[in-house]
Write an enzyme that holds these catalytic residues in place. Structure first.
Site, PDB file in Angstrom:
ATOM      1  N   HIS A  54       0.844  -1.188   0.000  1.00  0.00           N
ATOM      2  CA  HIS A  54       0.000   0.000   0.000  1.00  0.00           C
ATOM      3  C   HIS A  54       0.881   1.239   0.000  1.00  0.00           C
ATOM      4  O   HIS A  54       2.049   1.200   0.395  1.00  0.00           O
ATOM      5  CB  HIS A  54      -0.922   0.018   1.211  1.00  0.00           C
ATOM      6  CG  HIS A  54      -2.059  -0.942   1.118  1.00  0.00           C
ATOM      7  ND1 HIS A  54      -3.236  -0.796   1.838  1.00  0.00           N
ATOM      8  CD2 HIS A  54      -2.222  -2.070   0.380  1.00  0.00           C
ATOM      9  CE1 HIS A  54      -4.053  -1.784   1.551  1.00  0.00           C
ATOM     10  NE2 HIS A  54      -3.463  -2.577   0.678  1.00  0.00           N
ATOM     11  N   GLU A  56       0.887   3.905   1.894  1.00  0.00           N
ATOM     12  CA  GLU A  56       1.371   4.324   3.209  1.00  0.00           C
ATOM     13  C   GLU A  56       2.552   3.476   3.678  1.00  0.00           C
ATOM     14  O   GLU A  56       3.506   3.999   4.265  1.00  0.00           O
ATOM     15  CB  GLU A  56       0.241   4.226   4.251  1.00  0.00           C
ATOM     16  CG  GLU A  56      -0.952   5.096   3.957  1.00  0.00           C
ATOM     17  CD  GLU A  56      -2.066   4.360   3.241  1.00  0.00           C
ATOM     18  OE1 GLU A  56      -3.233   4.548   3.620  1.00  0.00           O
ATOM     19  OE2 GLU A  56      -1.769   3.593   2.299  1.00  0.00           O
ATOM     20  N   CYS A  84      -6.422   2.080   5.575  1.00  0.00           N
ATOM     21  CA  CYS A  84      -7.088   0.837   5.948  1.00  0.00           C
ATOM     22  C   CYS A  84      -6.572   0.396   7.329  1.00  0.00           C
ATOM     23  O   CYS A  84      -5.643   1.002   7.880  1.00  0.00           O
ATOM     24  CB  CYS A  84      -6.798  -0.234   4.900  1.00  0.00           C
ATOM     25  SG  CYS A  84      -5.071  -0.795   4.906  1.00  0.00           S
ATOM     26  N   CYS A  87      -2.707  -0.202   7.375  1.00  0.00           N
ATOM     27  CA  CYS A  87      -1.897   1.018   7.320  1.00  0.00           C
ATOM     28  C   CYS A  87      -2.057   1.853   8.585  1.00  0.00           C
ATOM     29  O   CYS A  87      -1.095   2.469   9.056  1.00  0.00           O
ATOM     30  CB  CYS A  87      -2.269   1.830   6.085  1.00  0.00           C
ATOM     31  SG  CYS A  87      -1.844   0.993   4.539  1.00  0.00           S
TER      32      CYS A  87
END
Length: 221
Positions: A54, A56, A84, A87
């Protein structure tokens, strides 16, 4: 403060566009400390076939390497989509001080949309957070991407159907060739057979049952 947040969110949007160019869901993130970007990230989950890729997570990893420390205190993370749960957990673990995000994620957001991991009192770290910065731009980028993907999927489905119909049409229009008989002779035989059938042949509709007339029974009859 708002102008500064929009400035760095635009940087994150540019990274999200980089993800989209790779046919990834367009999410981008930057981490800022003392006015300097020390971490950048964009979604690479499909490209890497790794659920951890992801935006992040990538930005946090870069920032940790830059500072040579896992503690990202006094840092601010800007991301185009609400983090999410994975993260959000990484943000808490890395001690990031502030989180600024653009679009809310009603199906997976962990900063208030579905759950707010930043406000669980038992945690030993609680980042400050703010959502909705350049929300319209961030949401549009995501919506346009998914609209395009749906259109592509529909076009592929139509193309497959057309190809199948073409194959079926070719198969139906080509009479079988009997060994020892030419294709032209086979066509003549097929034509003669069709003329002999006449108007009394069954149509496709004659094979359909009238379901209302079929007796229905229950268990035990």
């Amino acid at each position: 403060m708002k102008n500064e947040s929009e400035k760095y969110m635009n940087k994150a949007l540019a990274l999200a566009a980089k993800a989209e160019a790779l046919d990834e869901v367009p999410v981008g993130a930057v981490i800022v400390k003392d006015g300097q970007i020390i971490g950048r990230g964009w979604n690479r989950r499909q490209q890497k076939q790794n659920a951890l890729e992801h935006a992040e997570i990538m930005a946090i990893a870069q920032a940790c390497r830059k500072l040579k420390s896992w503690r990202l205190e006094s840092c601010t993370l800007y991301v185009t989509l609400e983090p999410c749960p994975m993260c959000a957990g990484a943000i808490i673990q890395s001690r990031i001080a502030n989180v600024i995000f653009g679009a809310y994620d009603p199906k997976g957001g962990a900063c208030g949309s579905v759950i707010n991991l930043f406000e669980i009192p038992q945690w030993n770290h609680h980042p400050n957070w703010e959502g909705g910065i350049l929300e319209a731009q961030c949401s549009k980028q995501l919506k346009d991407y998914f609209r395009k993907k749906r259109a592509e999927k529909k076009a592929q489905k139509i193309a497959r159907k057309a190809a199948q119909n073409q194959i079926q049409s070719t198969d139906n229009s080509t009479p079988p060739v009997v060994p020892g008989r030419s294709a032209s002779e086979a066509e003549q035989v097929s034509s003669m057979q069709e003329s002999e059938v006449g108007d009394d042949s069954l149509s496709d509709n004659d094979h359909n049952f009238d379901l209302e007339r079929v007796p229905r029974t229950s268990k035990g009859d």
